[in-house]
Design an enzyme around this catalytic site. Structure first.
Site, PDB file in Angstrom:
ATOM      1  N   GLU A 199       0.812  -1.216   0.000  1.00 23.90           N
ATOM      2  CA  GLU A 199       0.000   0.000   0.000  1.00 23.90           C
ATOM      3  C   GLU A 199       0.844   1.264   0.000  1.00 23.90           C
ATOM      4  O   GLU A 199       0.479   2.251  -0.639  1.00 23.90           O
ATOM      5  CB  GLU A 199      -0.982   0.003   1.182  1.00 23.90           C
ATOM      6  CG  GLU A 199      -2.170  -0.954   1.009  1.00 23.90           C
ATOM      7  CD  GLU A 199      -1.803  -2.417   1.225  1.00 23.90           C
ATOM      8  OE1 GLU A 199      -0.710  -2.682   1.786  1.00 23.90           O
ATOM      9  OE2 GLU A 199      -2.585  -3.299   0.833  1.00 23.90           O
ATOM     10  N   HIS A 259     -11.558  -6.249   7.984  1.00 25.37           N
ATOM     11  CA  HIS A 259     -12.262  -5.970   6.736  1.00 25.37           C
ATOM     12  C   HIS A 259     -13.535  -5.161   6.988  1.00 25.37           C
ATOM     13  O   HIS A 259     -14.489  -5.227   6.225  1.00 25.37           O
ATOM     14  CB  HIS A 259     -12.652  -7.275   6.016  1.00 25.37           C
ATOM     15  CG  HIS A 259     -11.486  -8.138   5.671  1.00 25.37           C
ATOM     16  ND1 HIS A 259     -10.834  -8.918   6.593  1.00 25.37           N
ATOM     17  CD2 HIS A 259     -10.844  -8.338   4.488  1.00 25.37           C
ATOM     18  CE1 HIS A 259      -9.850  -9.568   6.002  1.00 25.37           C
ATOM     19  NE2 HIS A 259      -9.827  -9.240   4.731  1.00 25.37           N
TER      20      HIS A 259
END
Lengths: 410, 338
Positions: B60, B129
């Site tokens: 990321e 998540h």
């Protein structure tokens, strides 16, 4: 019984601390001219040796030797010497200005002048550098005005970045110099993105990423290597190994196991070490890497082996953690002295001309300083307007910032 | 005009933006060949080629770091972070670099970049998540932060974000991707196909960043919500029969304080909703702004209904999620006369 021994933590230590006698006998310095120069398009796996050697052109007598020599005309070399001398004089003046309280902070390049000055001339206008705080040589060798640099250092009314950043955090897009960040390593991967963008756009420009030995430990170094390798980005990845990250010796960032350049091998990125105090060698290696990048062969990792002769910054006192004499024992010498010796050896220069050039440069820098100080210093002003603080947070000022600016009275 | 899911609307926004502007490039983990784990970039690589839509390494900080470089070059990168929960390795790049580049260089370099990330819970995603990290972005000077609650806005806000000269974070409530989820997890899902906000204009359009929308007009209490909580609020108002005015903020930074202020001054009451944890959440900011602007119009304390200050649980998801029962109780509570 083999696992019953208490474990101990290995913490690497430099060979020399204050009070010790510096000893670089374990530091292998190849003979100038002996390291081979493969074709720039050679596959990475065929040039692994270059990550463990050091490309050197100038020998101890100032002679240019071997296959990496000859990338320069005489006139350009005189320019190169002048760039390095200008940088050193500039540093000297700005260090003094900081001590006089005219600015808050400064970082000098003493002993590392060749790295950025020589590298800049191997790239073209339009290419983009993502520098660290010790690459002002890119600006000076690129013809950026000294006065403008000083305006930034003084955060004065003419500071192009309006007093928003600490001294030496220049930004000069037109000169291929990306805005400096104080968060180390972040820009290494941004340079890869810039190179990717050039490739996506079908452009011919390349990027140069810069990082110090200490910051290679940052995750962004790894990120940059992964992206550079995956997309064969047209970017030259420079590690300036000046042996010290503030008080931390380079062995803390890599262990004492290998070279920084060797990190390229795991990514399939060709890696090469160069004598960072050898103006000719830096230029030759940079040109070699630029040719690879520009011809679509992707990235090259260059480790510039040099030595930080001064403190990390004006806030640092190196005598607290390393031997004072260490710099004098540094086996790769001084970049200005070495290029000067070479120019004298080819009858392009003399001690007298050198003295004369020093005097000229002193005048030039002093004149620039006078000009900059007419625009103010950090202490005396005039300073950028406090109103400017609210500008450029966004392209268009949103209502909450307008309200805050009003509340602040600007 | 077509009936689209939020996923299709986002895909369509990418498609149209890429068609009209060569500088738009789209990349992220699984984004290229496969078209994204949520399918928001489906077909783009096939249509525009691998140099404009491509797969990226699972990294990321590298995704955002390279995007900053691309934006500085002059492209318009649109980067997908697969789940907002995976954003943290990129936080330094977002906060110290993307957000400040224009300011620190006095406009010499800029970062017109879009960072999309599916956010929020309701899909049994557990603590890795399900997070809603919007407050970690709204606290940063230089970022814009938007949260669409329906397909129409998802398309318009993405197009606007791509045109925007500054970095924009788009938090896409993943539980809304396929329908206007109202918190009643035990009932059948209503698809966007039957919802008026699932009607999406075929043409390219933008939805102004910084403008909220009133989803239900009311007289008695103003509800400030965004993303999934907009639909929870609508259901809670219906179930409690409290005449709530429900404002869908759409954009957290910049915030449409003008609309908020006008509504609270009219109703005299305010309930603030979000799925994220409570303490130092964006609801605290909303609550502070409302009392600064409307204190003398308030007839009851401002109430926040949010996720609890715990990591997002897996099995206890519906005990964590601030559903219609909790929101309804808050509406009734601010209406109490005493």
């Amino acid at each position: 019984m083999s696992n019953s021994v208490p474990l101990t933590l290995h913490v690497p230590e430099p060979g020399c601390r204050p009070g010790d006698t510096p000893d670089f006998s374990g530091f292998e310095v190849p003979v100038a001219g002996e390291t081979r120069r493969p074709d720039p398009l050679t596959a990475p796996e065929d040039i692994r040796d270059l990550a463990f050697s050091i490309v050197r052109v100038l020998d101890d007598d100032g002679e240019a030797k071997g296959p990496w020599a000859g990338t320069f005309e005489k006139e350009a070399l005189l320019d190169g010497l002048r760039h390095m001398m200008t940088l050193r004089t500039f540093d000297d003046r700005m260090l003094r200005a900081q001590r006089q309280g005219k600015t808050s902070f400064y970082m000098q390049h003493l002993g590392e002048e060749a790295v950025a000055c020589a590298f800049r001339l191997a790239l073209r206008d339009g290419d983009m550098h993502f520098p660290t705080y010790r690459q002002a040589g890119l600006l000076i060798a690129g013809g950026y005005p000294l006065t403008t640099m000083m305006n930034q250092i003084y955060s004065n009314a003419a500071d192009p970045i309006k007093g928003r950043q600490m001294p030496i955090f220049y930004s000069a897009k037109d000169h291929g110099f990306f805005s400096l960040s104080g968060n180390l390593g972040t820009q290494f991967v941004q340079a890869v993105g810039w190179g990717m963008a050039s490739a996506i756009s079908g452009d011919t420009k390349i990027a140069a990423a810069w990082i110090g030995d200490g910051s290679t430990a940052e995750t962004d170094f790894h990120s940059a290597m992964v992206f550079a390798s995956t997309y064969k980005a047209p970017v030259i990845l420079n590690i300036v190994n000046n042996q010290w990250a503030i008080s931390t010796f380079q062995g803390i960032a890599r262990g004492n196991a290998t070279t920084f350049a060797a990190r390229g091998h795991g990514f399939g990125i060709p890696a090469i070490r160069v004598d960072g105090n050898d103006y000719l060698a830096v230029h030759a290696v940079a040109r070699w890497a630029a040719e690879r990048a520009r011809s679509g062969h992707g990235s090259t990792l260059i480790e510039h082996v040099t030595y930080r002769s001064g403190g990390h910054s004006t806030s640092d006192d190196p005598s607290a953690y390393r031997a004072k004499e260490e710099g004098h024992s540094w086996p790769l010498g001084d970049p200005i002295e070495r290029l000067k010796a070479h120019l004298i050896s080819i009858d392009a220069w003399s001690d007298d001309r050198h003295k004369q050039a020093e005097a000229e440069i002193q005048d030039e820098v002093r004149f620039a300083q006078k000009e900059a100080e007419a625009n103010g210093t950090l202490i005396s002003g005039p300073a950028p307007s406090p109103r400017d603080m609210f500008e450029d947070v966004y392209a268009e000022m949103p209502p909450h910032l307008r309200a805050q600016r009003q509340e602040a009275g600007f | 005009m077509a009936q689209l899911t939020m996923i299709e609307a986002i895909q369509n926004a990418h498609d149209l933006a890429m068609e009209r502007d060569d500088r738009v490039v789209v990349y992220g983990e699984d984004v290229g060949y496969f078209g994204g784990v949520f399918r928001c970039t489906a077909g783009l690589q096939q249509k525009y080629g691998t140099s404009r839509c491509f797969d990226a390494p699972i990294n990321e900080s590298g995704l955002i770091g390279t995007g900053i470089g691309m934006a500085a070059y002059g492209l318009r990168p649109v980067v997908e972070i697969q789940f907002a929960d995976y954003m943290y390795p990129a936080y330094d790049q977002i906060v110290s670099e993307a957000a400040r580049l224009r300011h620190r260089s006095a406009g010499d370099f800029t970062c017109p970049m879009v960072i999309r990330m599916p956010t929020g819970g309701g899909i049994y995603g557990g603590q890795t998540h399900s997070q809603s990290p919007e407050a970690l972005f709204t606290h940063v000077a230089g970022l814009k932060v938007v949260v669409p609650s329906n397909p129409q806005d998802a398309k318009g806000l993405l197009c606007a974000a791509i045109e925007d000269p500054d970095p924009v974070i788009i938090l896409e409530p993943k539980r809304l991707y396929n329908g206007p989820f109202d918190g009643h997890h035990d009932r059948p899902v209503v698809p966007w196909k039957k919802h008026e906000l699932g009607e999406v204009d075929d043409a390219y359009y933008t939805t102004e960043i910084g403008k909220a929308a009133i989803r239900r007009e009311g007289q008695d209490v103003t509800v400030l919500a965004y993303g999934t909580m907009v639909h929870v609020a609508l259901t809670a108002a219906e179930e409690t029969e409290v005449d709530a005015e429900i404002i869908d903020l759409r954009s957290l930074i910049p915030l449409d304080l003008e609309m908020i202020e006008a509504s609270v001054k009219k109703t005299g009451r305010c309930v603030v909703l979000h799925e994220a944890t409570k303490t130092s959440g964006f609801g605290a900011e909303l609550s502070a702004q409302v009392q600064e602007a409307c204190f003398y119009h308030l007839e009851a304390p401002i109430i926040r209904v949010t996720g609890w200050d715990t990591p997002y649980p897996h099995a206890q998801e519906w005990d964590y999620f601030p559903g219609p029962a909790r929101v309804g109780a808050a509406l009734k509570s601010v209406m109490k006369e005493d």
